[in-house]
Scaffold this motif. Structure first.
Motif, PDB file in Angstrom:
ATOM      1  N   GLY A  53       5.072  19.268 -12.662  1.00 41.00           N
ATOM      2  CA  GLY A  53       6.389  19.809 -12.955  1.00 41.00           C
ATOM      3  C   GLY A  53       7.342  19.814 -11.775  1.00 41.00           C
ATOM      4  N   ILE A  54       7.019  19.045 -10.758  1.00 43.70           N
ATOM      5  CA  ILE A  54       7.861  18.993  -9.566  1.00 43.70           C
ATOM      6  C   ILE A  54       8.644  17.685  -9.581  1.00 43.70           C
ATOM      7  CG2 ILE A  54       7.882  18.967  -7.046  1.00 43.70           C
ATOM      8  CD1 ILE A  54       5.159  20.463  -7.188  1.00 43.70           C
ATOM      9  N   ASN A  55       9.964  17.796  -9.688  1.00 44.97           N
ATOM     10  CA  ASN A  55      10.846  16.618  -9.670  1.00 44.97           C
ATOM     11  C   ASN A  55      11.463  16.510  -8.289  1.00 44.97           C
ATOM     12  OD1 ASN A  55      10.489  15.882 -12.395  1.00 44.97           O
ATOM     13  ND2 ASN A  55      11.846  17.549 -12.996  1.00 44.97           N
ATOM     14  N   LEU A  56      10.776  15.835  -7.422  1.00 51.31           N
ATOM     15  CA  LEU A  56      11.192  15.740  -6.034  1.00 51.31           C
ATOM     16  C   LEU A  56      11.363  14.278  -5.648  1.00 51.31           C
ATOM     17  CD1 LEU A  56      11.504  17.346  -3.318  1.00 51.31           C
ATOM     18  CD2 LEU A  56       9.084  16.853  -2.938  1.00 51.31           C
ATOM     19  N   PRO A  57      12.555  13.919  -5.155  1.00 54.55           N
ATOM     20  CA  PRO A  57      12.719  12.531  -4.690  1.00 54.55           C
ATOM     21  C   PRO A  57      11.818  12.281  -3.476  1.00 54.55           C
ATOM     22  CG  PRO A  57      14.828  13.700  -4.680  1.00 54.55           C
ATOM     23  CD  PRO A  57      13.768  14.684  -4.996  1.00 54.55           C
ATOM     24  N   LEU A  58      11.229  11.115  -3.430  1.00 46.92           N
ATOM     25  CA  LEU A  58      10.403  10.723  -2.296  1.00 46.92           C
ATOM     26  C   LEU A  58      11.013   9.484  -1.659  1.00 46.92           C
ATOM     27  CD1 LEU A  58       6.776  11.116  -3.698  1.00 46.92           C
ATOM     28  CD2 LEU A  58       8.063  12.716  -2.278  1.00 46.92           C
ATOM     29  N   SER A  59      11.127   9.521  -0.355  1.00 45.61           N
ATOM     30  CA  SER A  59      11.656   8.355   0.351  1.00 45.61           C
ATOM     31  C   SER A  59      10.569   7.774   1.240  1.00 45.61           C
ATOM     32  CB  SER A  59      12.891   8.718   1.175  1.00 45.61           C
ATOM     33  OG  SER A  59      12.559   9.636   2.179  1.00 45.61           O
ATOM     34  N   PHE A  79       0.833  -1.201   0.000  1.00 48.41           N
ATOM     35  CA  PHE A  79       0.000   0.000   0.000  1.00 48.41           C
ATOM     36  C   PHE A  79       0.874   1.259   0.000  1.00 48.41           C
ATOM     37  CE2 PHE A  79      -1.934   3.436   2.455  1.00 48.41           C
ATOM     38  CZ  PHE A  79      -3.054   3.698   1.685  1.00 48.41           C
ATOM     39  N   VAL A  80       1.908   1.260   0.847  1.00 44.78           N
ATOM     40  CA  VAL A  80       2.819   2.406   0.931  1.00 44.78           C
ATOM     41  C   VAL A  80       3.540   2.609  -0.396  1.00 44.78           C
ATOM     42  CG1 VAL A  80       4.931   3.271   2.040  1.00 44.78           C
ATOM     43  CG2 VAL A  80       3.092   2.283   3.432  1.00 44.78           C
ATOM     44  N   ILE A  81       4.026   1.537  -0.984  1.00 51.26           N
ATOM     45  CA  ILE A  81       4.728   1.629  -2.273  1.00 51.26           C
ATOM     46  C   ILE A  81       3.811   2.237  -3.330  1.00 51.26           C
ATOM     47  CG2 ILE A  81       5.774   0.293  -4.146  1.00 51.26           C
ATOM     48  CD1 ILE A  81       6.641  -1.722  -1.864  1.00 51.26           C
ATOM     49  N   ASP A  82       2.570   1.753  -3.417  1.00 47.90           N
ATOM     50  CA  ASP A  82       1.603   2.306  -4.371  1.00 47.90           C
ATOM     51  C   ASP A  82       1.347   3.783  -4.106  1.00 47.90           C
ATOM     52  OD1 ASP A  82       1.023   0.177  -6.085  1.00 47.90           O
ATOM     53  OD2 ASP A  82      -0.575  -0.591  -4.791  1.00 47.90           O
ATOM     54  N   SER A  83       1.162   4.137  -2.851  1.00 45.93           N
ATOM     55  CA  SER A  83       0.858   5.525  -2.485  1.00 45.93           C
ATOM     56  C   SER A  83       2.005   6.466  -2.844  1.00 45.93           C
ATOM     57  CB  SER A  83       0.553   5.629  -0.990  1.00 45.93           C
ATOM     58  OG  SER A  83      -0.586   4.886  -0.663  1.00 45.93           O
ATOM     59  N   VAL A  84       3.212   6.049  -2.543  1.00 48.91           N
ATOM     60  CA  VAL A  84       4.377   6.887  -2.840  1.00 48.91           C
ATOM     61  C   VAL A  84       4.559   7.022  -4.354  1.00 48.91           C
ATOM     62  CG1 VAL A  84       6.891   7.070  -2.623  1.00 48.91           C
ATOM     63  CG2 VAL A  84       5.511   6.396  -0.654  1.00 48.91           C
ATOM     64  N   ALA A  85       4.402   5.927  -5.077  1.00 50.74           N
ATOM     65  CA  ALA A  85       4.545   5.984  -6.538  1.00 50.74           C
ATOM     66  C   ALA A  85       3.483   6.898  -7.150  1.00 50.74           C
ATOM     67  CB  ALA A  85       4.445   4.584  -7.134  1.00 50.74           C
ATOM     68  N   ARG A  86       2.254   6.797  -6.660  1.00 58.32           N
ATOM     69  CA  ARG A  86       1.174   7.649  -7.155  1.00 58.32           C
ATOM     70  C   ARG A  86       1.478   9.125  -6.864  1.00 58.32           C
ATOM     71  NH1 ARG A  86      -2.502   4.562  -5.786  1.00 58.32           N
ATOM     72  NH2 ARG A  86      -2.705   5.196  -3.613  1.00 58.32           N
ATOM     73  N   SER A  87       1.962   9.409  -5.654  1.00 60.44           N
ATOM     74  CA  SER A  87       2.328  10.780  -5.287  1.00 60.44           C
ATOM     75  C   SER A  87       3.454  11.305  -6.171  1.00 60.44           C
ATOM     76  CB  SER A  87       2.752  10.850  -3.819  1.00 60.44           C
ATOM     77  OG  SER A  87       1.673  10.527  -2.981  1.00 60.44           O
ATOM     78  N   LEU A  88       4.423  10.451  -6.443  1.00 64.00           N
ATOM     79  CA  LEU A  88       5.543  10.841  -7.303  1.00 64.00           C
ATOM     80  C   LEU A  88       5.048  11.231  -8.690  1.00 64.00           C
ATOM     81  CD1 LEU A  88       8.678  10.996  -7.624  1.00 64.00           C
ATOM     82  CD2 LEU A  88       8.531   8.688  -8.507  1.00 64.00           C
ATOM     83  N   LEU A  89       4.153  10.434  -9.256  1.00 71.05           N
ATOM     84  CA  LEU A  89       3.621  10.727 -10.585  1.00 71.05           C
ATOM     85  C   LEU A  89       2.777  12.006 -10.578  1.00 71.05           C
ATOM     86  CD1 LEU A  89       2.727   7.152 -11.857  1.00 71.05           C
ATOM     87  CD2 LEU A  89       4.617   8.633 -12.609  1.00 71.05           C
ATOM     88  N   GLU A  90       2.013  12.225  -9.524  1.00 75.65           N
ATOM     89  CA  GLU A  90       1.217  13.451  -9.416  1.00 75.65           C
ATOM     90  C   GLU A  90       2.115  14.683  -9.354  1.00 75.65           C
ATOM     91  OE1 GLU A  90      -1.370  12.874  -6.052  1.00 75.65           O
ATOM     92  OE2 GLU A  90      -2.560  11.356  -7.097  1.00 75.65           O
ATOM     93  N   LEU A  91       3.191  14.586  -8.603  1.00 75.74           N
ATOM     94  CA  LEU A  91       4.146  15.701  -8.533  1.00 75.74           C
ATOM     95  C   LEU A  91       4.804  15.948  -9.885  1.00 75.74           C
ATOM     96  CD1 LEU A  91       5.807  14.941  -5.077  1.00 75.74           C
ATOM     97  CD2 LEU A  91       4.360  16.912  -5.638  1.00 75.74           C
ATOM     98  N   LYS A  92       5.191  14.864 -10.562  1.00 72.71           N
ATOM     99  CA  LYS A  92       5.817  15.002 -11.888  1.00 72.71           C
ATOM    100  C   LYS A  92       4.871  15.704 -12.865  1.00 72.71           C
ATOM    101  CE  LYS A  92       9.053  13.217 -13.560  1.00 72.71           C
ATOM    102  NZ  LYS A  92      10.311  13.814 -13.973  1.00 72.71           N
ATOM    103  N   GLU A  93       3.571  15.371 -12.807  1.00 76.57           N
ATOM    104  CA  GLU A  93       2.586  16.004 -13.688  1.00 76.57           C
ATOM    105  C   GLU A  93       2.495  17.498 -13.435  1.00 76.57           C
ATOM    106  OE1 GLU A  93      -1.143  13.981 -13.230  1.00 76.57           O
ATOM    107  OE2 GLU A  93      -0.384  12.133 -14.141  1.00 76.57           O
TER     108      GLU A  93
END
Length: 101
Positions: free
Chosen positions: A29-35, A13-27
């Motif tokens: 224009g925010i290139n931010l590493p998430l840990s 669940f955490v992996i999915d949530s973080v990946a989804r957040s990463l893609l939303e940020l990329k959309e």
């Protein structure tokens, strides 16, 4: 095939949530590493390994923005047990680092 543990289900669940957040940020224009943190034992769970592979394929080159932190207490207390079961390259590297330091 056994069912994933409760911990593995939470990890997925955490992996999915973080990946989804990463893609939303990329959309946006925010290139931010998430840990995010994972229990070292969860890395040995087939469901978690499969989820990581799936997310890595979905993210493509953006996967380099994901940072997995293994929870220190669990990993350091049981490093020999984890080493005995290691099958994942990243986990193998962590085990080698733990033994040398």
């Amino acid at each position: 095939m056994s069912l994933p543990t409760a911990s593995a289900r939470v990890a997925c669940f955490v992996i999915d949530s973080v990946a989804r957040s990463l893609l939303e940020l990329k959309e946006r224009g925010i290139n931010l590493p998430l840990s995010f943190n994972l229990n070292g034992f969860d890395m040995l769970e087939p469901a978690v390994k499969n989820k990581l592979k799936l997310v890595a394929n979905q993210l493509g080159e953006n996967v380099n923005l994901l940072e997995i932190e293994l929870t220190e207490a669990e990993t350091s207390l049981h490093v020999d047990n984890i080493a005995a079961h290691r099958k994942h390259t990243a986990l193998s590297q962590v085990v080698r680092l733990r033994h040398c330091c």
